[in-house]
Design an enzyme around this catalytic site. Structure first.
Site: not given
Ligand SMILES: NC(=O)C[C@H](N)C(=O)O
Length: 323
Positions: A22, A96
């Protein structure tokens, strides 16, 4: 900025490895892929000049879509980075969703001679109060300080420092999504000050990184009320290498599933049971009822620390062998 390889630098610096997630999402530039790499994200923190940085774009993936070759590439790259005298520490800019699993894997294939700090964002670049730039700056501060050496791999999000060994992503959207149940925060970063409250015991596992094409096949199965055992039987049919079961409470399974579990063990498939609960340890010697820890262990099941998704990573490395 370099594209997936290291450039020898003379000046001491923190190396930031960009991998997507993200923090790299910018829908107006590209709604299908993470659009931002090292050049753009370093540009967003250009006002922060206390610590010299170098950036590398390793890959640009959403972390839910990472595969074992990605992890192999990351660990191999980090090992090369440790050998560069000018690198003081490394920040891994990461999605994340799987940050707790990936940082844990990196921790387990240590020990690492310099700090490795994972960070990312819960709000992408075009949302109000995007948290990526502040997380990046805090992670750089943590990677830069010699007080971070020997503390294992860390996750820095929302001004908090977590040990990769204990951290989990516990909220789907909140910027304060990461926590370390039972263990608590290892430290914090406020203004320019990195504070540590405690240290993790040194990592002594020395797990070997599995070869690119031979990651053990380990499945995770969650116990649910009235569970049919379908997934246990599927694992037997597929002849997987191991099964991690998230058992009720401290690690209990229904009595009526014991024949399915026995068949896995008889077939030479490693079976671990971990607590399904969000925190706490497994029991080893309290309950003797069928499906409880005493009976499970006498069948050949190992009671292990959770959470299940991190225990699965540990079992894969265990099956692959140690150095
Ligand atoms: N907040 C994020 O980074 C979520 C994303 N779907 C990832 O893990 O790449």
């Amino acid at each position: 900025m370099t594209e997936g390889h290291l450039v020898a630098a003379l000046e001491e610096h923190v190396l930031i490895v960009f991998t997507g997630g993200t923090i790299s999402v910018s829908p107006s530039r590209d709604s299908n892929h993470p659009a931002l790499g090292g050049a753009q994200l370093a540009g967003e923190i250009s006002g922060f000049s206390e610590v010299p940085i170098q950036t590398v774009d390793l890959y640009r993936a959403m972390s839910e879509s990472l595969t074992f070759p990605h992890l192999h590439k990351l660990v191999t790259f980090l090992r090369q980075a440790m050998d560069q005298p000018a690198v003081r520490g490394v920040v891994v800019s990461h999605g994340t969703d799987t940050m707790d699993e990936v940082s844990y894997l990196v921790d387990l294939v240590g020990p690492w001679s310099k700090p490795i700090v994972f960070t990312g964002a819960m709000r992408h670049n075009e949302l109000v109060s995007a948290d990526g730039p502040a997380n990046l700056v805090n992670a750089i501060r943590v990677a830069d300080t010699s007080a971070s050496i020997g503390r294992g791999v860390m996750v820095v999000m929302n001004e908090e420092i977590h040990a990769a060994r204990y951290v989990v992503k516990g909220h789907s959207t909140n910027v304060s999504s990461f926590s370390s149940p039972g263990a608590g925060l290892m430290g914090s970063v406020v203004e320019e000050c990195v504070r540590y409250y405690w240290s993790v015991p040194p990592c002594t596992n020395s797990y070997r990184l599995p070869a690119l094409d031979s990651w053990p096949k380990v499945e995770l199965i969650r116990m649910t009320l009235g569970n049919s055992g379908l997934f246990l039987r599927a694992c037997l049919a597929e002849q997987v290498d191991g099964v991690v079961i998230e058992g009720f409470g401290a690690g209990h399974v229904p009595e009526f599933l014991l024949p399915d579990i026995q068949k896995l063990i008889d077939a030479g498939i490693r079976v671990w049971v971990v607590p399904r609960t969000a925190s706490g340890h497994p029991l080893y010697a309290t309950y003797g009822t069928p499906g409880s820890e005493i009976g499970l262990q006498s069948m050949g099941v190992q009671m292990e620390e959770g959470p299940g998704h991190k225990a699965r990573i540990r079992m894969m490395l265990e099956l692959a062998g140690k150095e």
